[in-house]
Scaffold this motif. Sequence first.
Motif, PDB file in Angstrom:
ATOM      1  N   ALA A   1     174.379  65.594  46.619  1.00  0.00           N
ATOM      2  CA  ALA A   1     174.371  64.051  45.966  1.00  0.00           C
ATOM      3  C   ALA A   1     174.722  63.968  44.788  1.00  0.00           C
ATOM      4  CB  ALA A   1     172.789  63.696  46.042  1.00  0.00           C
TER       5      ALA A   1
ATOM      6  N   VAL B   1     173.890  65.607  41.827  1.00  0.00           N
ATOM      7  CA  VAL B   1     173.052  66.136  40.892  1.00  0.00           C
ATOM      8  C   VAL B   1     173.389  67.029  39.958  1.00  0.00           C
ATOM      9  CG1 VAL B   1     170.427  66.863  39.926  1.00  0.00           C
ATOM     10  CG2 VAL B   1     170.904  65.077  41.977  1.00  0.00           C
TER      11      VAL B   1
ATOM     12  N   VAL C   1     166.150  62.879  37.862  1.00  0.00           N
ATOM     13  CA  VAL C   1     165.891  62.537  39.307  1.00  0.00           C
ATOM     14  C   VAL C   1     164.448  62.279  39.207  1.00  0.00           C
ATOM     15  CG1 VAL C   1     165.600  63.689  41.385  1.00  0.00           C
ATOM     16  CG2 VAL C   1     167.426  64.519  40.074  1.00  0.00           C
TER      17      VAL C   1
ATOM     18  N   LEU D   1     170.267  67.990  47.004  1.00  0.00           N
ATOM     19  CA  LEU D   1     170.419  67.383  45.621  1.00  0.00           C
ATOM     20  C   LEU D   1     171.792  67.609  44.983  1.00  0.00           C
ATOM     21  CD1 LEU D   1     167.123  68.392  44.083  1.00  0.00           C
ATOM     22  CD2 LEU D   1     168.022  66.027  44.500  1.00  0.00           C
TER      23      LEU D   1
ATOM     24  N   ALA E   1     171.517  57.495  44.349  1.00  0.00           N
ATOM     25  CA  ALA E   1     171.409  58.263  45.534  1.00  0.00           C
ATOM     26  C   ALA E   1     170.251  58.480  46.057  1.00  0.00           C
ATOM     27  CB  ALA E   1     172.084  59.461  45.302  1.00  0.00           C
TER      28      ALA E   1
ATOM     29  N   GLN F   1     170.456  60.173  38.749  1.00  0.00           N
ATOM     30  CA  GLN F   1     171.440  60.316  39.592  1.00  0.00           C
ATOM     31  C   GLN F   1     170.789  60.456  41.107  1.00  0.00           C
ATOM     32  OE1 GLN F   1     174.559  60.605  39.597  1.00  0.00           O
ATOM     33  NE2 GLN F   1     174.935  61.472  41.707  1.00  0.00           N
ATOM     34  N   ALA F   2     169.435  60.668  41.112  1.00  0.00           N
ATOM     35  CA  ALA F   2     168.957  60.575  42.431  1.00  0.00           C
ATOM     36  C   ALA F   2     167.486  60.174  42.410  1.00  0.00           C
ATOM     37  CB  ALA F   2     168.902  62.040  43.335  1.00  0.00           C
TER      38      ALA F   2
ATOM     39  N   GLY G   1     168.587  57.979  53.484  1.00  0.00           N
ATOM     40  CA  GLY G   1     169.242  58.528  52.256  1.00  0.00           C
ATOM     41  C   GLY G   1     170.865  59.164  52.640  1.00  0.00           C
ATOM     42  N   GLU G   2     171.453  59.488  51.697  1.00  0.00           N
ATOM     43  CA  GLU G   2     172.640  60.275  51.603  1.00  0.00           C
ATOM     44  C   GLU G   2     172.104  61.561  52.385  1.00  0.00           C
ATOM     45  OE1 GLU G   2     175.311  60.348  48.575  1.00  0.00           O
ATOM     46  OE2 GLU G   2     174.732  58.577  47.877  1.00  0.00           O
TER      47      GLU G   2
ATOM     48  N   VAL H   1     167.704  60.960  48.131  1.00  0.00           N
ATOM     49  CA  VAL H   1     167.580  62.207  48.956  1.00  0.00           C
ATOM     50  C   VAL H   1     166.082  62.258  49.494  1.00  0.00           C
ATOM     51  CG1 VAL H   1     167.618  64.817  48.803  1.00  0.00           C
ATOM     52  CG2 VAL H   1     169.354  63.432  47.548  1.00  0.00           C
TER      53      VAL H   1
ATOM     54  N   CYS I   1     167.096  51.185  45.208  1.00  0.00           N
ATOM     55  CA  CYS I   1     168.224  52.330  44.981  1.00  0.00           C
ATOM     56  C   CYS I   1     169.589  51.763  45.262  1.00  0.00           C
ATOM     57  CB  CYS I   1     168.029  53.519  45.727  1.00  0.00           C
ATOM     58  SG  CYS I   1     166.333  54.396  45.509  1.00  0.00           S
TER      59      CYS I   1
ATOM     60  N   VAL J   1     164.059  60.848  44.947  1.00  0.00           N
ATOM     61  CA  VAL J   1     163.784  61.704  45.788  1.00  0.00           C
ATOM     62  C   VAL J   1     162.210  61.285  46.360  1.00  0.00           C
ATOM     63  CG1 VAL J   1     163.127  64.123  46.566  1.00  0.00           C
ATOM     64  CG2 VAL J   1     164.924  63.573  44.970  1.00  0.00           C
TER      65      VAL J   1
END
Length: 382
Positions: free
Chosen positions: A84, A86, A92, A81, A182, A155-156, A204-205, A184, A176, A158
């Motif tokens: 990525a 965060v 998130v 995270l 992003a 920001q992400a 994912g990244e 994760v 996304c 999950v």
Amino acid sequence: MTPLKINDFVRELYATNEFIPLHAPTFCGNEKAYVTQTIDSTFVSSVGKFVDEFETKMEELTGSAKAVATVNGTAALHAALYMAGVRAGDLVITQALTFVATCNAVHHMGAETVFVDVSPTSLGLCPKALDEFLQEHAIQTEQGCIHKQTKQRFQAVVPMHTFGHPVELDELMQVCSKWNIAVVEDAAESLGSYYKGMHTGTFGEFGAVSFNGNKIITTGGGGIVLCKSAEAGAHTKHITTTAKVPHPFEFFHDEAGFNYRMPNLNAALGCAQLEQLELFVKQKRSLAHKYCDFFANSDFKFVVEPEYAQSNYWLNAVICPDKEARDRLLKETNAAGVMTRPIWQLMHRLPMFENAPRGDLSNSEYIESRLVNLPSTPLELI
């Protein structure tokens, strides 16, 4: 289908009248030899050949550009995270139907969890529910994807591959990408699981895997960050090893880092376990097929892998007809020495996440009230 009949079937599978755990680790390879080598070398902490070997083997298995071993799965997700982007105050998005570690890692970043419903196909984050939530609550700006009311940044996202069953990754990645958020992957439970031929945790990244004692392979305690690029992997390795700049003798750290290094002792155990992963997956899938056949003509629905995926079937699960049937199954099997467990309480029911923003969670609530996990240790290996 009665709890007694299910209990008798499980005992027949495991051919024992003794206590049957939900999922026990299996050691039938080079575990003792490799751990002994580590002890003899005296390199039992964060430096040693098995850490490097374990990371390399994970890269070969998953196809990730770089794998970075950590002290546990939560540390891996926390580092992922951070990498990525965060930061404190961010939002998130994840699923309420998950293990608490997913949300704890977000909390430790100073970020806020947002809960979106799961798909009945995968039991993981639903792409359609995610897109609908974002359409209602988000706007695209030069600063990124922003919550309309609070102005916080999304920001992400999950997704968690529940019990080893991959989520609908193509659709999720498209959503996304559209919203510039992003991904994760919480792949804690899905080592050895594939989505359309590609290993989970590599879409994912970043992805995070767990090697806790109850996972398909174990390092005792441990985790790993799977990185999309070699550059990101190098930085992840740097920050998880206290951000120390290499030098023959000086101690210089160029940024605030984490001391998340996996000890060599744990990595030695992991290397031996990885040598047997293919066998473990084969045996667990065989066990799952036996459960599937057993429940085929009943009012209990066994949870099978999605058509697009090959799952490791980490934990076998069955959907009961209703909550009363679930509670009766849990009570009677556990009283008889067969360990079964409900799925986790939904995260927004826990005091630390009760005020988290969330969308409609109908699927999550349905599954929470009916799902039971069944003993899942590979049969031929106990």
